[in-house]
Design a protein around this motif. Structure first.
Motif, mmCIF file in Angstrom:
data_model
loop_
_atom_site.group_PDB
_atom_site.id
_atom_site.type_symbol
_atom_site.label_atom_id
_atom_site.label_comp_id
_atom_site.label_asym_id
_atom_site.label_seq_id
_atom_site.Cartn_x
_atom_site.Cartn_y
_atom_site.Cartn_z
ATOM 1 N N VAL A 307 39.086 43.765 40.965
ATOM 2 C CA VAL A 307 39.719 42.605 40.878
ATOM 3 C C VAL A 307 38.736 41.343 41.273
ATOM 4 O O VAL A 307 37.794 41.675 42.059
ATOM 5 N N GLY A 308 38.673 40.369 40.678
ATOM 6 C CA GLY A 308 37.673 39.293 41.021
ATOM 7 C C GLY A 308 38.159 38.228 41.278
ATOM 8 O O GLY A 308 39.354 37.805 41.346
ATOM 9 N N HIS A 309 37.515 37.060 42.003
ATOM 10 C CA HIS A 309 37.525 35.844 42.482
ATOM 11 C C HIS A 309 36.408 34.962 42.104
ATOM 12 O O HIS A 309 35.420 35.448 42.069
ATOM 13 N N GLY A 415 36.636 43.116 44.644
ATOM 14 C CA GLY A 415 37.126 43.936 45.604
ATOM 15 C C GLY A 415 38.487 44.734 45.037
ATOM 16 O O GLY A 415 38.656 44.723 43.680
ATOM 17 N N ARG A 416 38.819 45.622 45.798
ATOM 18 C CA ARG A 416 39.825 46.649 45.261
ATOM 19 C C ARG A 416 41.231 45.834 45.213
ATOM 20 O O ARG A 416 42.197 46.216 44.416
ATOM 21 N N ASN A 417 41.413 44.759 45.660
ATOM 22 C CA ASN A 417 42.596 43.820 45.256
ATOM 23 C C ASN A 417 42.069 42.235 45.410
ATOM 24 O O ASN A 417 41.205 41.938 45.638
ATOM 25 N N LYS A 418 43.057 41.596 44.992
ATOM 26 C CA LYS A 418 42.698 40.004 44.873
ATOM 27 C C LYS A 418 42.274 39.534 46.310
ATOM 28 O O LYS A 418 41.203 38.835 46.423
ATOM 29 N N GLN A 419 43.069 39.887 47.277
ATOM 30 C CA GLN A 419 42.547 39.587 48.831
ATOM 31 C C GLN A 419 41.397 39.784 49.209
ATOM 32 O O GLN A 419 40.660 39.101 49.732
ATOM 33 N N ALA A 421 38.902 40.639 47.167
ATOM 34 C CA ALA A 421 37.791 39.903 46.440
ATOM 35 C C ALA A 421 37.635 38.312 46.793
ATOM 36 O O ALA A 421 36.679 37.915 46.998
ATOM 37 N N ARG A 422 38.706 37.926 47.181
ATOM 38 C CA ARG A 422 38.873 36.416 47.682
ATOM 39 C C ARG A 422 38.141 36.217 49.171
ATOM 40 O O ARG A 422 37.254 35.474 49.404
ATOM 41 N N VAL A 423 38.450 37.318 49.899
ATOM 42 C CA VAL A 423 37.858 37.364 51.340
ATOM 43 C C VAL A 423 36.071 37.766 51.035
ATOM 44 O O VAL A 423 35.435 37.179 51.896
ATOM 45 N N ALA A 424 35.709 38.328 50.440
ATOM 46 C CA ALA A 424 34.490 38.673 50.052
ATOM 47 C C ALA A 424 33.680 37.485 49.759
ATOM 48 O O ALA A 424 32.556 37.252 50.174
ATOM 49 N N GLY A 425 34.270 36.647 48.884
ATOM 50 C CA GLY A 425 33.746 35.276 48.504
ATOM 51 C C GLY A 425 33.597 34.316 49.945
ATOM 52 O O GLY A 425 32.640 33.539 49.990
ATOM 53 N N GLU A 426 34.809 34.451 50.559
ATOM 54 C CA GLU A 426 34.754 33.591 51.786
ATOM 55 C C GLU A 426 33.369 34.079 52.939
ATOM 56 O O GLU A 426 33.075 33.153 53.405
ATOM 57 N N PHE A 427 33.399 35.421 52.828
ATOM 58 C CA PHE A 427 32.400 35.688 53.511
ATOM 59 C C PHE A 427 30.950 35.307 53.150
ATOM 60 O O PHE A 427 30.114 35.241 53.920
ATOM 61 N N TYR A 428 30.983 35.470 51.886
ATOM 62 C CA TYR A 428 29.540 35.035 51.333
ATOM 63 C C TYR A 428 29.360 33.624 51.602
ATOM 64 O O TYR A 428 28.228 32.972 51.801
ATOM 65 N N VAL A 429 30.249 32.586 51.607
ATOM 66 C CA VAL A 429 30.439 31.351 51.891
ATOM 67 C C VAL A 429 29.800 31.176 53.218
ATOM 68 O O VAL A 429 28.854 30.226 53.726
ATOM 69 N N ASN A 430 30.733 32.144 54.401
ATOM 70 C CA ASN A 430 30.035 31.977 55.637
ATOM 71 C C ASN A 430 28.565 32.375 55.678
ATOM 72 O O ASN A 430 27.866 31.778 56.401
ATOM 73 N N PRO A 471 46.141 53.582 46.923
ATOM 74 C CA PRO A 471 46.551 52.372 46.078
ATOM 75 C C PRO A 471 47.639 52.723 45.265
ATOM 76 O O PRO A 471 48.011 53.839 44.675
ATOM 77 N N LYS A 472 48.453 51.483 44.796
ATOM 78 C CA LYS A 472 49.399 51.806 43.885
ATOM 79 C C LYS A 472 49.146 51.989 42.525
ATOM 80 O O LYS A 472 47.792 51.793 42.208
ATOM 81 N N ALA A 473 50.121 52.393 41.725
ATOM 82 C CA ALA A 473 49.628 52.681 40.307
ATOM 83 C C ALA A 473 49.052 51.942 39.614
ATOM 84 O O ALA A 473 48.160 52.165 38.510
ATOM 85 N N LEU A 474 49.369 50.453 39.676
ATOM 86 C CA LEU A 474 48.519 49.440 39.029
ATOM 87 C C LEU A 474 47.470 48.484 39.724
ATOM 88 O O LEU A 474 47.235 47.547 39.224
ATOM 89 N N ALA A 475 46.983 49.226 40.779
ATOM 90 C CA ALA A 475 46.172 48.455 41.576
ATOM 91 C C ALA A 475 44.884 48.442 40.808
ATOM 92 O O ALA A 475 44.491 49.202 40.096
ATOM 93 N N THR A 476 44.296 46.861 41.068
ATOM 94 C CA THR A 476 43.336 46.510 40.233
ATOM 95 C C THR A 476 43.455 46.061 38.876
ATOM 96 O O THR A 476 42.472 45.497 38.297
ATOM 97 N N ARG A 477 44.789 46.479 38.399
ATOM 98 C CA ARG A 477 44.899 45.697 36.897
ATOM 99 C C ARG A 477 45.352 44.376 37.069
ATOM 100 O O ARG A 477 46.175 44.000 37.814
#
Length: 735
Positions: A307-309, A415-419, A421-430, A471-477
C-alpha cells in the motif's frame, strides 16, 4: 497487590510518555521507550519488591496505556548481569527477560529493557529526536556532544541495542554523577532523573540545546548564502501545486484536468509489468503524483503487494531540489528505527522535475532494476559476514524500495498497510531532518552498512515479524466504491474494510462520503471523495484520490445508481438519459479510468458491477432503469473478455428488492414501486421477499458478502460471472 503509590507511578509514567510521544521532534512513532522504578507488594510473599515499568516491545509512546508496559522484578533482571554471556550471545538475554516478569498481563519486554533496568535512576527516557540523532550521526559527534553539553551529557559510541549497551550506559551514569544523560552514537539520546518530572525536563533540555546549536549553525550558513543540502539544482524545484497546500488532501481532491489521451503502453508480467504509461501531460504536482503513483506502486510490489502513501511537504520537496540529494540518499538512514521501516536507502529519480512523464516512467523501470540488484548485493555481503561469524541470517525479505523520491513531485512510501506506509514516510522525514542537522554542524556519517544489515536481519527482528498476525484476506488491496455513502455501497465499503482493504468512498454527497469514511476508521482505512460518475473529470479525480491516498486502485465496485419508475408513455427523454448517464455511462467511465490505473500497476485487479435482477427480468413500468441495468450487465461480459490479459477480472451482481438502507428506495422509488404492486411502502421489502423462492428479504449486507466472495481469495479464476442475490427469482435465472 498494587498500592496507590504504584498506581501513581504508572500513571505518571504513562502521562510522561504520552507527552513525549506526541511531538515528532521528540521521538518517532513506536520509537524510544520510557521507564519508572518503584516498589510494590508481592502477592505471594506479602513482601515489598522493586519493580521496573518500561514501555513494551512494539508500543508507541504517544498512545501508550498501562497495559502496554512490561513489568519486571529488578532484582532478577539485575542478576542477569552476573550470567551475561557477552555480545556474541546477546539475543539470549531478551528471552531471559521473560523470567523476570512480575504479575499477569503486560507487554513483552523490548530489546532496550536492559538500558532502563541497569541504569541506577528511578526514571529513564530513551528517545529518537531529530536534533539528537543529528548530533549522534555527525562525523565528529563526540566532539560536538562535548561542545554543546559540556560534561552534562556523555557520548556513547555506536553499539547495537541490547544488554551490553545497558551495561555501558549504567557504567557511564555511575562514572559521571554530574551527567543528566547521554548521546548514543548513530542512534539517539538517553536521559535520567530522580523524579518523572526531572527526567522529562532533562530529556527536553537535551533536545532543546541540540536544536538551538543546529539552528545557530544553520543560520550562520544562511548568512553566507549556503544551505546544509547545497544549492538548488536548476530544474529540480517543486512543480506548482494543483491542490490545497501541504499534505495531499485526499478527502476532497481538486479535479485533475489535462489528462491527455487514452493510449498506454501495455506489458505483461516480469520487471516491466508496471510500465503502462499514464497520460503524457499532467500539469500540476498532485496530478503528476497521481499519474506516477500506480506505476511506482507496481514496481514497489514486485516481491509482495504494498500500500502506498504520498508526501509533498516542504521539507521533502526542499531536499529533492538540492545538490546533495543523491549523495545523502545513498548514505541511507542512521537510527535503527528509521531504516527498519524505510530500508537502508531510497530509490531516487535522477531526472528534472519537468521531464516528460514517459521518460520518468522509463527511468523508474531502469532505476528499479538497479535498486533490486544493489539491495541483493547488500544482502549477500551482510549474509556472508554473518556466516563468517557462525550465524545463518534470515532469508532476504524483498529487494523493492520502500521510499521512492521524485524531484519536483514528492515522496512515495510503501508498507503492508496504509499506516505502515504512512509511518515509513514520516520516518524518512525524520531522516531528512537528521541529515540536514548533521550537515549544518558537521558531515552526515550514519552507521556503516554491516551494522545496518545486522539490525535489519537481526534474529530478534525476524522473530517479531513472525509474531505478527496473519494478514486479512484483502490486506494491501485498494478499493474504490461508487455511491458508497448509503445502502449497498456503504455496506460493501464496510465489508471490504473489515476484510483488510483500504477504501475510497465516492459519492455525490461529499459530507456523507467523508462521514462514511470516518466510520470505517479514518484516513488509514478509508477516505471520502465527492464524485459524480457522469463526469469524466470527477471520475478521474476519484481514481487520483485513490492513487494519492493509497498508491493506486485494485478493486472497483460500480454501485452508483438511481431509478425513476414510470410506464413507457410517461418516461421522458430526461428520465431515460439520466438513468443511462449514471449507470451505463458512469460505470463505463469508472471502469475505463480504473483499468488505466490497474494496467499501469501491473498487479491485476477486480471490477464488480452492481447490476440488477432487472437486467434479466422484464417487469412493468421500469423501462429506463432495466435497460440501463442490462447495459451494465453486458459491460461485464465485454470487459471481462478485454481485460483478462491484464489479470483484471470483471464480474457482476444482480440484487433484487434491497429496500432497507437503500438511497434509491428512500428517494421516492420505493413509494412508486409500492404503488405499482399495491402494498404499503413500509412493507415493500417483505413483499419482494414473499415472491421469491427463499421467502427472505435481501439486505445490503447480503450484496456486500457477494462482492467479497467475488474479489476475495476463493474465486481467483472467475470472471464474466453474474451472481444473483435476489432470494431466488426464477424469472431472473441466468440461462
Amino acid at each position: 497487590m498494587t498500592t496507590p503509590e504504584t498506581n501513581a507511578a504508572v500513571d505518571a509514567l504513562v502521562a510522561r510518555s504520552n507527552r513525549l510521544g506526541s511531538d515528532p521532534r521528540v521521538t518517532n512513532f513506536a520509537g524510544g521507550n520510557t521507564s519508572a522504578k518503584g516498589a510494590a507488594t508481592d502477592p505471594v510473599t506479602g513482601e515489598d519488591v522493586e519493580l521496573l515499568w518500561v514501555k513494551g516491545s512494539g508500543g508507541d509512546l504517544g498512545t501508550l496505556r498501562p497495559q502496554g508496559l512490561a513489568v519486571l522484578r529488578l532484582d532478577r533482571m539485575r542478576a542477569m548481569a552476573d550470567t551475561y554471556p557477552g555480545v556474541d550471545r546477546e539475543d539470549e538475554m531478551v528471552a531471559a527477560f521473560d523470567y523476570c516478569l512480575h504479575g499477569k498481563g503486560g507487554a513483552a519486554p523490548s530489546i532496550d529493557t536492559a538500558m532502563h533496568g541497569l541504569v541506577d535512576a528511578a526514571h529513564v527516557d530513551h528517545l529518537h529526536p531529530d536534533a539528537g540523532i543529528a548530533v549522534a550521526a555527525a562525523a565528529d559527534g563526540e566532539a560536538l556532544t562535548a561542545e554543546i553539553f559540556g560534561d552534562e551529557v556523555v557520548w556513547v559510541p555506536w553499539r547495537r541495542p541490547g544488554f551490553q549497551l545497558g551495561l555501558d550506559i549504567a557504567a557511564i551514569k555511575a562514572e559521571n554523577p554530574q551527567a543528566i544523560g547521554c548521546v548514543l552514537g548513530g542512534h539517539g539520546i538517553t536521559a535520567w532523573g530522580d523524579t518523572s518530572e526531572e527526567c522529562e525536563q532533562r530529556s527536553l533540555d537535551i533536545i532543546r540545546r541540540a536544536e538551538e546549536f543546529i539552528a545557530a549553525r544553520t543560520a550562520a550558513l544562511a548568512e553566507r548564502g549556503e544551505h546544509p543540502f547545497g544549492p538548488v539544482r536548476p530544474g529540480f524545484e517543486a512543480l506548482p501545486d494543483d491542490a490545497p497546500a501541504g499534505e495531499a488532501d485526499t478527502s476532497a481532491p481538486d479535479t485533475a484536468t489535462g489528462r491527455a489521451g487514452d493510449t498506454a503502453r501495455q506489458t505483461g508480467s516480469g520487471p516491466d509489468r508496471a510500465s503502462a504509461a499514464a497520460p503524457a501531460s499532467r500539469p500540476g504536482r498532485r496530478a503528476r503524483a497521481a499519474a506516477l503513483a500506480p506505476v511506482i506502486r507496481g514496481l514497489a510490489s514486485t516481491d509482495a503487494p504494498q500500500v502506498g502513501h504520498f508526501t509533498d511537504s516542504d521539507v521533502v520537496l526542499d531536499l529533492l531540489s538540492r545538490e546533495k540529494l543523491a549523495a545523502l540518499a545513498d548514505l541511507g538512514t542512521s537510527c535503527p528505527d528509521h531504516f527498519l521501516r524505510t530500508k537502508v536507502k531510497p530509490l531516487v529519480v535522477d531526472l528534472p522535475a519537468d521531464a516528460p512523464l514517459d521518460d520518468v516512467v522509463a527511468r523508474l523501470h531502469e532505476l528499479h532494476a538497479e535498486y533490486r540488484a544493489d539491495y541483493a548485493a547488500y544482502y549477500e555481503r551482510g549474509a556472508a559476514a554473518a556466516r563468517e561469524r557462525g550465524e545463518e541470517p534470515p532469508a532476504m525479505r524483498g529487494a523493492d524500495p520502500l521510499i521512492v523520491l521524485v524531484p519536483g513531485v514528492g515522496m512515495f512510501s510503501f508498507g503492508r498497510n496504509k499506516q505502515t506506509a504512512r509511518v515509513a514516510g514520516e520516518f524518512y522525514v525524520n531522516a531528512i531532518n537528521v541529515m540536514r542537522g548533521s550537515e549544518a554542524i558537521s558531515t552526515y556519517a550514519p552507521i556503516d552498512e554491516s551494522e545496518k544489515f545486522r539490525i535489519e536481519y537481526w534474529a530478534l527482528e525476524e522473530a517479531k515479524l513472525r509474531r505478527m498476525p496473519a494478514p486479512k484476506a484483502l490486506a494491501t488491496r485498494v478499493a474504490l466504491v461508487t455511491g458508497a455513502a448509503s445502502g449497498i455501497g456503504k455496506a460493501t465499503a464496510r465489508r471490504l474494510a473489515a476484510e483488510g482493504a483500504c477504501v475510497v468512498i465516492a459519492d455525490l454527497d461529499a459530507e456523507k462520503a467523508r462521514a462514511a469514511a470516518a466510520e470505517l476508521g479514518g484516513p488509514d482505512v478509508a477516505v471520502g471523495v465527492a464524485a459524480n460518475v457522469t463526469s469524466a473529470d470527477d471520475v478521474a479525480a476519484a481514481v487520483d484520490a485513490a492513487a494519492l491516498a493509497f498508491g493506486g486502485v485494485d478493486l472497483v465496485v460500480n454501485n452508483a445508481g438511481l431509478s425513476i419508475s414510470k410506464p413507457l408513455l410517461e418516461t421522458t427523454e430526461k428520465d431515460w438519459d439520466l438513468q443511462h448517464d449514471v449507470m451505463a455511462r458512469g460505470s463505463f467511465l469508472v471502469a475505463r479510468e480504473a483499468a488505466r490505473a490497474m494496467i499501469a500497476q501491473g498487479m491485476g485487479g477486480d471490477i464488480v458491477y452492481i447490476a440488477s435482477k432487472n437486467s434479466l427480468f422484464a417487469g412493468p413500468n421500469n423501462v429506463a432503469y432495466s435497460a440501463a441495468k442490462a447495459d451494465q450487465a453486458h459491460q461485464v461480459r465485454l470487459l471481462a473478455a478485454e481485460l483478462g490479459e491484464h489479470g483484471i477480472r470483471v464480474n457482476g451482481i444482480n440484487p433484487d428488492g434491497v429496500v432497507r438502507g437503500s438511497g434509491i428506495f428512500a428517494g421516492g422509488w420505493g413509494a412508486k414501486r409500492a404503488a405499482v404492486y399495491g402494498v404499503p411502502e413500509e412493507e415493500l421489502g417483505q413483499f419482494y421477499a414473499q415472491r421469491t423462492l427463499l421467502k427472505r428479504e435481501v439486505l445490503p449486507d447480503h450484496v456486500a458478502a457477494a462482492v467479497f466472495a467475488l474479489v476475495g481469495p476463493d474465486l481467483p479464476l472467475t470472471t464474466g460471472l453474474h451472481v444473483p442475490v435476489d432470494s431466488g427469482v426464477a424469472a431472473a435465472f441466468l440461462r
